[in-house]
Design a protein around this motif. Structure first.
Motif, PDB file in Angstrom:
ATOM      1  N   GLU A  74       0.843  -1.210   0.000  1.00 12.91           N
ATOM      2  CA  GLU A  74       0.000   0.000   0.000  1.00 12.91           C
ATOM      3  C   GLU A  74       0.871   1.250   0.000  1.00 12.91           C
ATOM      4  O   GLU A  74       0.633   2.192  -0.746  1.00 12.91           O
ATOM      5  N   GLN A  75       1.889   1.221   0.846  1.00  8.99           N
ATOM      6  CA  GLN A  75       2.774   2.384   0.931  1.00  8.99           C
ATOM      7  C   GLN A  75       3.530   2.593  -0.370  1.00  8.99           C
ATOM      8  O   GLN A  75       3.689   3.710  -0.838  1.00  8.99           O
ATOM      9  N   SER A  76       3.980   1.502  -0.930  1.00  5.44           N
ATOM     10  CA  SER A  76       4.734   1.545  -2.167  1.00  5.44           C
ATOM     11  C   SER A  76       3.900   2.170  -3.280  1.00  5.44           C
ATOM     12  O   SER A  76       4.379   2.974  -4.069  1.00  5.44           O
ATOM     13  N   ILE A  77       2.595   1.801  -3.312  1.00  5.05           N
ATOM     14  CA  ILE A  77       1.686   2.332  -4.327  1.00  5.05           C
ATOM     15  C   ILE A  77       1.456   3.816  -4.113  1.00  5.05           C
ATOM     16  O   ILE A  77       1.402   4.604  -5.046  1.00  5.05           O
ATOM     17  N   ARG A  78       1.364   4.205  -2.843  1.00  6.38           N
ATOM     18  CA  ARG A  78       1.131   5.603  -2.517  1.00  6.38           C
ATOM     19  C   ARG A  78       2.337   6.466  -2.904  1.00  6.38           C
ATOM     20  O   ARG A  78       2.245   7.682  -2.983  1.00  6.38           O
ATOM     21  N   GLY A  79       3.469   5.835  -3.093  1.00  5.23           N
ATOM     22  CA  GLY A  79       4.655   6.599  -3.448  1.00  5.23           C
ATOM     23  C   GLY A  79       5.383   7.158  -2.242  1.00  5.23           C
ATOM     24  O   GLY A  79       6.090   8.155  -2.333  1.00  5.23           O
ATOM     25  N   ASP A  80       5.204   6.512  -1.095  1.00  3.63           N
ATOM     26  CA  ASP A  80       5.926   6.947   0.100  1.00  3.63           C
ATOM     27  C   ASP A  80       7.418   6.686  -0.064  1.00  3.63           C
ATOM     28  O   ASP A  80       7.828   5.790  -0.807  1.00  3.63           O
ATOM     29  N   LEU A  81       8.205   7.483   0.634  1.00  6.40           N
ATOM     30  CA  LEU A  81       9.652   7.321   0.535  1.00  6.40           C
ATOM     31  C   LEU A  81      10.208   6.491   1.680  1.00  6.40           C
ATOM     32  O   LEU A  81      11.185   5.763   1.516  1.00  6.40           O
ATOM     33  N   ILE A  82       9.572   6.624   2.852  1.00 10.45           N
ATOM     34  CA  ILE A  82      10.100   5.914   4.015  1.00 10.45           C
ATOM     35  C   ILE A  82       9.021   4.984   4.565  1.00 10.45           C
ATOM     36  O   ILE A  82       7.874   5.404   4.753  1.00 10.45           O
TER      37      ILE A  82
ATOM     38  N   ASP B 156       4.428   5.233 -15.304  1.00  6.43           N
ATOM     39  CA  ASP B 156       3.337   6.211 -15.227  1.00  6.43           C
ATOM     40  C   ASP B 156       2.852   6.364 -13.785  1.00  6.43           C
ATOM     41  O   ASP B 156       3.152   5.541 -12.938  1.00  6.43           O
ATOM     42  N   THR B 157       2.053   7.411 -13.554  1.00  4.82           N
ATOM     43  CA  THR B 157       1.489   7.605 -12.218  1.00  4.82           C
ATOM     44  C   THR B 157       0.612   6.421 -11.836  1.00  4.82           C
ATOM     45  O   THR B 157       0.635   5.960 -10.700  1.00  4.82           O
ATOM     46  N   THR B 158      -0.155   5.925 -12.827  1.00  6.15           N
ATOM     47  CA  THR B 158      -1.033   4.791 -12.537  1.00  6.15           C
ATOM     48  C   THR B 158      -0.222   3.560 -12.137  1.00  6.15           C
ATOM     49  O   THR B 158      -0.696   2.694 -11.436  1.00  6.15           O
ATOM     50  N   GLN B 159       1.026   3.508 -12.626  1.00  4.30           N
ATOM     51  CA  GLN B 159       1.913   2.394 -12.265  1.00  4.30           C
ATOM     52  C   GLN B 159       2.824   2.784 -11.098  1.00  4.30           C
ATOM     53  O   GLN B 159       3.789   2.103 -10.806  1.00  4.30           O
ATOM     54  N   HIS B 160       2.533   3.922 -10.489  1.00  3.95           N
ATOM     55  CA  HIS B 160       3.234   4.388  -9.285  1.00  3.95           C
ATOM     56  C   HIS B 160       4.698   4.725  -9.545  1.00  3.95           C
ATOM     57  O   HIS B 160       5.542   4.495  -8.688  1.00  3.95           O
ATOM     58  N   GLY B 161       5.000   5.266 -10.727  1.00  7.60           N
ATOM     59  CA  GLY B 161       6.368   5.718 -10.986  1.00  7.60           C
ATOM     60  C   GLY B 161       6.672   6.953 -10.154  1.00  7.60           C
ATOM     61  O   GLY B 161       5.911   7.911 -10.150  1.00  7.60           O
TER      62      GLY B 161
END
Lengths: 311, 331
Positions: A74-82, B156-161
């Motif tokens: 979930e965190q990884s998808i959210r784009g969290d850094l830590i 992409d954003t949808t792929q969480h880049g």
């Protein structure tokens, strides 16, 4: 590419061992007053800021790789850094893969073999070029250097055919045995340059005492070559650890792959469920080279300080 | 440069000549045998693993395997297939074009970025070697690891880049990176920034090998740092730059990174091709043909690549007047 890497490594050691060089902005002025000193401090601070910014930019992807390898999906998808909490799922899943551990052992076996075979073979051949006299030596040396011009992909297919005829496919033999035969033109070249910088008097003395050429090589020249031995060994480690292209030609059985190829297959070809698995695979591939580099760095530099490699 | 001249001169300096008596002749024979025995591994090695496969690849490229019926000589058939627009010509052109653009842009680009890194890494500060190591760190990461990493960062954003997430959070438009024909090659070249530490090291060593008195003399003559760069640093580093251009371009022409970055694309036969073949490189194509067991066609492509490598090496050496080797010649 490996030859280039080796060459780059050599230069690297050379550069790291150097005193800050004469290029760039020399600032040797004697500051007599406080304002000049203050100015210098400001410049210094700015330099540190710039360096830190560059370092952050360059290291950021790899720091992110480490952090995402222990991050929940979930965190990884959210784009969290830590990661807020450490999750070992990625590593667990990776090591649980049926081929992962076996390919790791296989690769370690290849690496250990090459780490010894490449420097020994290269030094043996280099001794011939550096210390013996025989007709045709220059020709063979030139023919050896000329192989650097042949792109690896040209020989790849016929080498596969050769190894297939010898029933070497799906074994580690194609990735190890050829290294017994010279260990690469660049390495031989480096050894030769290094050996030529060793004073010949030592050998002359041993020769008078009746030591034959092999004894002189093994007991006198080789022990003096430790820095370059180490250096070539590290290069051999790097190139056999990360190689995924050659195994693509020699392996068809997924249970017999090398680590880099297994990682390629698991992550790129098959695709992974969680981001953390891919990242864990990346981290695990990167840990060993980074460790070797950091641990051996001092020692390698000390060796190169002898200043012999430049020839 | 020293290296090359030393290679040309070869071996030990010749010792004083003795009159050939039977004893000396015997000693010479032993000397010869000793030398050859030491060099035997590499003699066998280059014959078996370099020259034999090269010749066999050349023969391959003119033949076709007919299963049980044996091997047939087909003259230039594979080359015609590769080059004629009726057959694969268009694809071949695109593949070789991609490869050439990549090699010819990424190598100088890396050298330039590396130069600026080296300028920074050359500051005289405490702890500078730590920074140098940090700059070099990305270079030692194996290609598989960094490939896996970057393809996710550029998604992409949808792929969480992460880059696109950053762009959207800053209110910038999304970049397509590897997802578009137009941007994928540029993205791959841009990735080279992270491995510029390799050329940084080369520059650092070039700086180190330039005698400090040159700079001192220039300074006395009132040269500024830009003039020092143009008149001293760059000319004195040309042998290193030249060496790295040659090896870099030969290496770049064999780049296989798209295999990791693009992945399985359309299937096993065009692995690592990228969107609209925009990242399709020669080495990758050769591997794909090999997987289809078209060894002969793969060999023909390999020889076309060899030919191009040869041309570029030749051009580089022919136009190497700018390389400064000694004191006498100007640049």
């Amino acid at each position: 590419m490996t030859q280039r890497e080796i060459m780059a490594n050599e230069v690297l050691l050379d550069a790291l061992s150097a005193e800050p060089a004469a290029g760039g902005t020399p600032r040797k002025g004697k500051d007599r007053n406080a304002s000049a000193r203050r100015k210098r401090v400001v410049v210094r601070v700015l330099q540190y800021i710039l360096l830190t910014a560059i370092a952050l930019f360059l290291v950021f992807p790899f720091a992110l790789m480490v952090s995402q390898s222990v991050m929940s999906q979930e965190q990884s998808i959210r784009g969290d850094l830590i990661p807020t909490r450490i999750v070992w799922e990625g590593y667990r899943e990776l090591f649980a893969h049926e081929d992962y551990l076996s390919s790791l052992w296989r690769t370690l076996y290849i690496v250990v073999f090459n780490v010894f075979a490449v420097p020994l073979s290269a030094s043996l051949c280099a001794y011939s070029f550096a210390r013996t006299r025989w007709k045709g030596k220059e020709f063979v040396f030139a023919a050896m250097l000329a192989t650097l011009m042949i792109p690896g992909v040209v020989t790849q297919v016929p080498l596969y055919q050769l190894f297939a005829q010898m029933h070497w496919t799906n074994t580690i033999l194609p990735l190890t045995i050829p290294n017994l035969f010279g260990g690469g033109a660049v390495n031989i070249f480096l050894f030769r340059q290094f050996m030529r910088s060793i004073p010949y008097e030592l050998e002359e003395a041993a020769k008078i005492d009746g030591a034959n050429a092999f004894k002189r090589y093994a007991l006198i020249t080789l022990p003096l070559c430790v820095p370059i031995l180490l250096f070539v060994a590290v290069g051999a480690f790097g190139s056999s650890w990360g190689d995924y292209f050659q195994p693509m030609f020699y392996f068809t059985d997924p249970h017999k792959f090398t680590l880099a190829y297994t990682v390629y297959k698991i992550v790129v070809l098959d695709g992974v469920k969680f981001n953390s698995v891919a990242m864990a695979a990346g981290v695990f591939m990167a840990i060993l080279p980074a460790l070797v580099f950091f641990l051996l760095q001092r020692k390698l530099i000390d060796g190169i300080m002898v200043g012999a490699v430049k020839g | 440069m020293e290296r090359k001249s030393a290679a040309a001169a070869g071996g030990q300096p010749a010792r004083e000549k003795t009159r050939p008596s039977p004893a000396t002749r015997r000693r010479r024979r032993i000397d010869w045998l000793t030398g050859v025995l030491f060099a035997l591994p590499v003699i066998i090695g280059i014959l078996l693993f370099n020259y034999y496969p090269t010749v066999r690849a050349l023969i391959n490229s003119f033949t076709a395997s007919r299963g049980r019926a044996g091997i047939e000589f087909v003259k230039f058939k594979h080359y015609i297939t590769a080059l004629s627009f009726e057959f694969e010509g268009k694809l071949t052109l695109q593949i070789f074009g991609n490869t050439l653009v990549y090699a010819l842009v990424s190598v100088p680009f890396g050298l330039i970025v590396g130069y600026f890194l080296a300028l920074a890494a050359n500051f005289k500060l405490k702890g500078i070697s730590v920074y140098r190591m940090l700059f070099y760190l990305p270079v030692i990461i194996p290609g598989v690891a960094s490939g896996i990493l970057f393809v996710r960062m550029f998604a992409d954003t949808t792929q969480h880049g992460i880059f696109n997430q950053l762009f959207t959070s800053l209110g910038l438009p999304e970049a397509s990176f590897f997802r578009s024909e137009k941007t994928s090659l540029i993205t791959l070249i841009f990735m080279g920034i992270w491995s510029a530490g390799g050329s940084m090291i080369i520059w650092l060593s070039a700086f180190k090998n330039i005698p400090a008195n040159l700079y001192e003399a220039a300074k006395l003559d009132g040269a500024n740092s830009l003039q020092c760069l143009a008149k001293i640093t760059i000319p004195m580093s040309t042998p290193l730059i030249f060496y790295n251009l040659v090896t870099g371009i030969i290496g770049g022409l064999q780049c296989t990174t798209p295999l990791v970055v693009v992945g399985n694309g359309g299937g096993a036969w065009d692995r690592g091709a990228g969107v609209g073949n925009s990242l399709y490189f020669v080495a990758v194509k050769i591997m794909n043909e090999f997987n289809l067991t078209f060894y002969e066609y793969a060999s023909a492509l390999a020889f076309l690549l060899f030919f191009i490598v040869g041309i570029f090496t030749f051009i580089l050496f022919k136009t190497s007047k700018w390389v400064f080797y000694g004191e006498e010649e100007g640049k």
